[in-house]
Write a protein that holds these residues in place. Sequence first.
Motif, mmCIF file in Angstrom:
data_model
loop_
_atom_site.group_PDB
_atom_site.id
_atom_site.type_symbol
_atom_site.label_atom_id
_atom_site.label_comp_id
_atom_site.label_asym_id
_atom_site.label_seq_id
_atom_site.Cartn_x
_atom_site.Cartn_y
_atom_site.Cartn_z
ATOM 1 N N GLU A 41 0.784 -1.284 -0.160
ATOM 2 C CA GLU A 41 0.065 0.007 -0.047
ATOM 3 C C GLU A 41 0.950 1.429 -0.035
ATOM 4 O O GLU A 41 1.966 1.311 0.445
ATOM 5 C CB GLU A 41 -0.757 -0.012 1.213
ATOM 6 N N TYR A 42 0.385 2.431 -0.371
ATOM 7 C CA TYR A 42 0.834 3.524 -0.241
ATOM 8 C C TYR A 42 2.141 3.826 -0.946
ATOM 9 O O TYR A 42 3.059 4.390 -0.924
ATOM 10 C CB TYR A 42 1.028 4.165 1.036
ATOM 11 N N GLY A 43 2.310 3.037 -2.166
ATOM 12 C CA GLY A 43 3.604 3.297 -2.994
ATOM 13 C C GLY A 43 4.816 2.446 -2.378
ATOM 14 O O GLY A 43 5.897 2.582 -3.062
ATOM 15 N N LYS A 44 4.561 1.930 -1.415
ATOM 16 C CA LYS A 44 5.676 1.121 -0.562
ATOM 17 C C LYS A 44 5.971 -0.197 -1.579
ATOM 18 O O LYS A 44 5.055 -0.902 -1.973
ATOM 19 C CB LYS A 44 5.512 0.955 1.043
ATOM 20 N N ARG A 45 7.384 -0.421 -1.619
ATOM 21 C CA ARG A 45 7.666 -1.550 -2.501
ATOM 22 C C ARG A 45 8.986 -2.114 -2.218
ATOM 23 O O ARG A 45 9.884 -1.305 -1.619
ATOM 24 C CB ARG A 45 7.676 -1.228 -3.951
ATOM 25 N N LEU A 46 9.205 -3.254 -2.357
ATOM 26 C CA LEU A 46 10.466 -4.092 -2.044
ATOM 27 C C LEU A 46 11.146 -4.587 -3.013
ATOM 28 O O LEU A 46 10.425 -5.091 -4.137
ATOM 29 C CB LEU A 46 10.028 -5.349 -1.105
ATOM 30 N N TYR A 47 12.371 -4.691 -3.381
ATOM 31 C CA TYR A 47 13.057 -5.313 -4.425
ATOM 32 C C TYR A 47 14.216 -6.277 -3.833
ATOM 33 O O TYR A 47 15.077 -5.715 -2.948
ATOM 34 C CB TYR A 47 13.841 -4.141 -5.169
ATOM 35 N N ILE A 48 14.075 -7.462 -4.371
ATOM 36 C CA ILE A 48 15.255 -8.511 -3.682
ATOM 37 C C ILE A 48 15.906 -8.949 -4.935
ATOM 38 O O ILE A 48 15.344 -9.134 -6.026
ATOM 39 C CB ILE A 48 14.489 -9.648 -3.018
ATOM 40 N N GLY A 54 26.990 -14.779 -4.856
ATOM 41 C CA GLY A 54 26.920 -14.563 -3.750
ATOM 42 C C GLY A 54 26.521 -13.337 -2.983
ATOM 43 O O GLY A 54 26.659 -12.828 -1.945
ATOM 44 N N GLU A 55 26.188 -12.363 -3.921
ATOM 45 C CA GLU A 55 25.703 -10.771 -3.636
ATOM 46 C C GLU A 55 24.309 -10.582 -3.783
ATOM 47 O O GLU A 55 23.603 -11.636 -4.354
ATOM 48 C CB GLU A 55 26.307 -9.882 -4.635
ATOM 49 N N TYR A 56 23.782 -10.123 -2.677
ATOM 50 C CA TYR A 56 22.148 -9.967 -2.687
ATOM 51 C C TYR A 56 21.982 -8.593 -2.327
ATOM 52 O O TYR A 56 22.857 -7.688 -1.931
ATOM 53 C CB TYR A 56 21.849 -10.713 -1.608
ATOM 54 N N SER A 57 20.771 -8.161 -2.315
ATOM 55 C CA SER A 57 20.334 -6.816 -2.095
ATOM 56 C C SER A 57 18.782 -7.011 -1.634
ATOM 57 O O SER A 57 17.861 -7.487 -2.449
ATOM 58 C CB SER A 57 20.628 -5.607 -3.080
ATOM 59 N N TYR A 58 18.242 -6.356 -0.531
ATOM 60 C CA TYR A 58 17.209 -6.196 0.035
ATOM 61 C C TYR A 58 16.505 -4.830 0.023
ATOM 62 O O TYR A 58 17.265 -4.171 0.993
ATOM 63 C CB TYR A 58 16.717 -7.044 1.207
ATOM 64 N N GLN A 59 15.912 -4.299 -0.824
ATOM 65 C CA GLN A 59 15.756 -2.731 -0.604
ATOM 66 C C GLN A 59 14.321 -2.386 -0.575
ATOM 67 O O GLN A 59 13.381 -2.914 -1.338
ATOM 68 C CB GLN A 59 16.415 -2.040 -2.089
#
Length: 121
Positions: A41-48, A54-59
């Motif tokens: 909701e409200y434009g909140k978003r998650l990118y994984i 072996g690299e990762y990002s959770y934004q």
Amino acid sequence: MTLNALEKLKVAQHILFQHLSRQIKDSHFSDEHFTVKLIFEYGKRLYIRYNDYGEYSYQFFLSSQPSDFIRFDNFDDSWAVTTRPHHWHTQDGNVIESPMIGIPEEDIPILADKILSLLIK
């Protein structure tokens, strides 16, 4: 057995839906870009994102403002934290130690709890 990037994405997406299914409004899985995008909701978003190195990002973006996010990652090794290269970019712009290690089974429940706490605010 070590999972490749796409397998990690599938595991991460599955765990997120277990924890946040009621909060997730839409999702996009890209096996071409090795990413999962979840929209709340409200434009909140998650990118994984994972890669096979072996690299990762959770934004997690809290609004449409470019600087209004938190990110856990290990893409760069330049931060002076005890969990190096794993680090957490906080909402206030600081970089601190991270509980994440790039293993979805361990990271994603922690991430889901953090996101849930930010969604309730």
